[in-house]
Design an enzyme around this catalytic site. Structure first.
Site, PDB file in Angstrom:
ATOM      1  N   HIS A  40      -2.107  -3.085  -5.415  1.00 58.47           N
ATOM      2  CA  HIS A  40      -1.922  -2.602  -6.550  1.00 58.47           C
ATOM      3  C   HIS A  40      -2.247  -0.975  -6.524  1.00 58.47           C
ATOM      4  O   HIS A  40      -3.480  -0.787  -6.280  1.00 58.47           O
ATOM      5  CB  HIS A  40      -2.694  -3.283  -7.755  1.00 58.47           C
ATOM      6  CG  HIS A  40      -1.974  -4.420  -8.193  1.00 58.47           C
ATOM      7  ND1 HIS A  40      -1.721  -4.629  -9.819  1.00 58.47           N
ATOM      8  CD2 HIS A  40      -1.352  -5.160  -7.657  1.00 58.47           C
ATOM      9  CE1 HIS A  40      -1.008  -5.758 -10.025  1.00 58.47           C
ATOM     10  NE2 HIS A  40      -0.595  -6.311  -8.761  1.00 58.47           N
ATOM     11  N   GLU A 109       6.659  -4.138  -9.259  1.00 58.92           N
ATOM     12  CA  GLU A 109       6.468  -4.016 -10.697  1.00 58.92           C
ATOM     13  C   GLU A 109       6.161  -2.777 -11.072  1.00 58.92           C
ATOM     14  O   GLU A 109       5.824  -1.699 -10.296  1.00 58.92           O
ATOM     15  CB  GLU A 109       5.069  -5.145 -10.942  1.00 58.92           C
ATOM     16  CG  GLU A 109       5.017  -6.609 -10.448  1.00 58.92           C
ATOM     17  CD  GLU A 109       3.967  -6.980 -10.588  1.00 58.92           C
ATOM     18  OE1 GLU A 109       3.901  -8.357 -10.847  1.00 58.92           O
ATOM     19  OE2 GLU A 109       2.786  -6.306 -10.113  1.00 58.92           O
TER      20      GLU A 109
END
EC number: 1.1.98.2
Length: 336
Positions: A40, A109
């Protein structure tokens, strides 16, 4: 059926870099077969969140361990990264830690890609999946050696070579939440990745059948595909502790559409913290009895998954690893 493996999920969104490395090393010491890490740029929550770089973690843990399998679960090689550079990075790690590295990939994402410069509306699934397939083809061509010219819809190479590549390249594990990508994983992946807590029919009627179908189409033995599932489990002999541990990870209980479209960790945290704890718990196995824990985990093995990677939500991860080694691992090994 493929060999049963037990793994540990290192939560890069929850722990600072040094602590995250120490937990990866501890996972091997406590008998885990694998340790995976999320990739991330931004965490699920702003307050108390972390987001260390996955590839730095893999090399740091690789240098201090001897046998544990290391991989991303998962990385998106298609937006903020150039897939050729990801191919180079994983080839290098594959040379440093032979037969101990895999590349887990997904379609991405907005949380991680918009902040790093993606322009325009966040792409629909069709484009994200097309980018993923193309990136996998590109990396594998580079790993085969020689000079590569590649003219794809999204990525191009001209006379490109990766000079240090492990024999056979690097295994690619493909994450899927639905049958279309699961079929692709069965056709093209050395491994398949999914997550727990979504209802029996998803696994037994959609995901696993799609993996098997993809393998059959490609003429592959499905037992050669490592079928990995991230099991979200809060295990503690203290029931209150087991329940309270999951609050930090409330964002995982949001609908898939919300998670894929929210691009700000502050907004993600706000939406997630509005969820009642009972709703958060629906996504998790929250247990205090080891036999109950193994019974609930064992259903995934029955459904055809062989590589069980445990994501523990609490802040005291060493306690989880100790309890897992003592209470759960011996029982789980018997499932294989």
């Amino acid at each position: 059926m493929a060999e049963l493996r037990l793994g540990y999920k290192a939560s890069a969104e929850q722990f600072a870099p040094r602590e995250l490395v120490e937990l990866g090393v501890a996972a091997e010491a406590h008998g885990m077969d694998s340790a995976t890490v999320s990739d991330h740029f931004q965490p699920w929550r702003h307050q108390g969140g972390h987001a260390s770089f996955s590839l730095s973690w893999m090399t740091a843990v690789g240098e201090r361990t001897n046998r544990i399998l290391l991989g991303t679960s998962v990385l998106t090689p298609t937006f903020r990264y150039n897939p050729a550079v990801i191919g180079q990075a994983f080839a290098t790690m594959g040379c440093l830690y032979p037969n101990r590295v895999f590349l887990g990939v997904g379609t991405g994402e907005a949380l991680n890609e918009v902040a790093t410069g993606y322009q325009g509306a966040w792409p629909e699934f069709k484009e994200r999946f097309a980018r993923l397939r193309e990136s996998v083809r590109l990396m594998r061509e580079l790993w085969r050696g020689d000079r590569v010219d590649f003219d794809g819809d999204y990525y191009q190479l001209k006379g490109a070579s990766i000079y240090d590549v492990p024999e056979g390249g690097v295994p690619i594990y493909i994450a899927a939440g639905g049958p279309e990508v699961a079929k692709y994983a069965g056709r093209a992946g050395e491994g398949f990745v999914c997550t727990s807590g979504k209802g029996e029919e998803l696994y037994t009627e959609k995901l696993i059948p799609a993996v098997l179908e993809g393998a059959a189409v490609a003429g592959r033995d499905a037992d050669d595909i490592d079928k990995m599932i991230e099991i979200k489990m809060s295990y503690d002999p203290d029931p209150e502790q087991a329940l309270s541990n999951i609050r930090f990870w409330a964002p995982l209980s949001l609908a898939a559409e919300q998670k894929h479209s929210i691009d700000d960790p502050i907004e993600m945290e706000k939406v997630a913290d509005a969820l009642p704890i009972e709703q958060v718990a629906k996504r998790w196995i929250v247990v205090s009895d080891p036999d109950e824990a193994v019974a609930r985990v064992g259903q995934y093995v029955t459904w055809g998954l062989n590589h069980l990677v445990f994501h523990a939500p609490g802040h005291n991860q060493r306690r989880f690893l100790e309890l897992f080694e003592k209470d759960l691992a011996p029982r789980l090994r018997r499932l294989g």
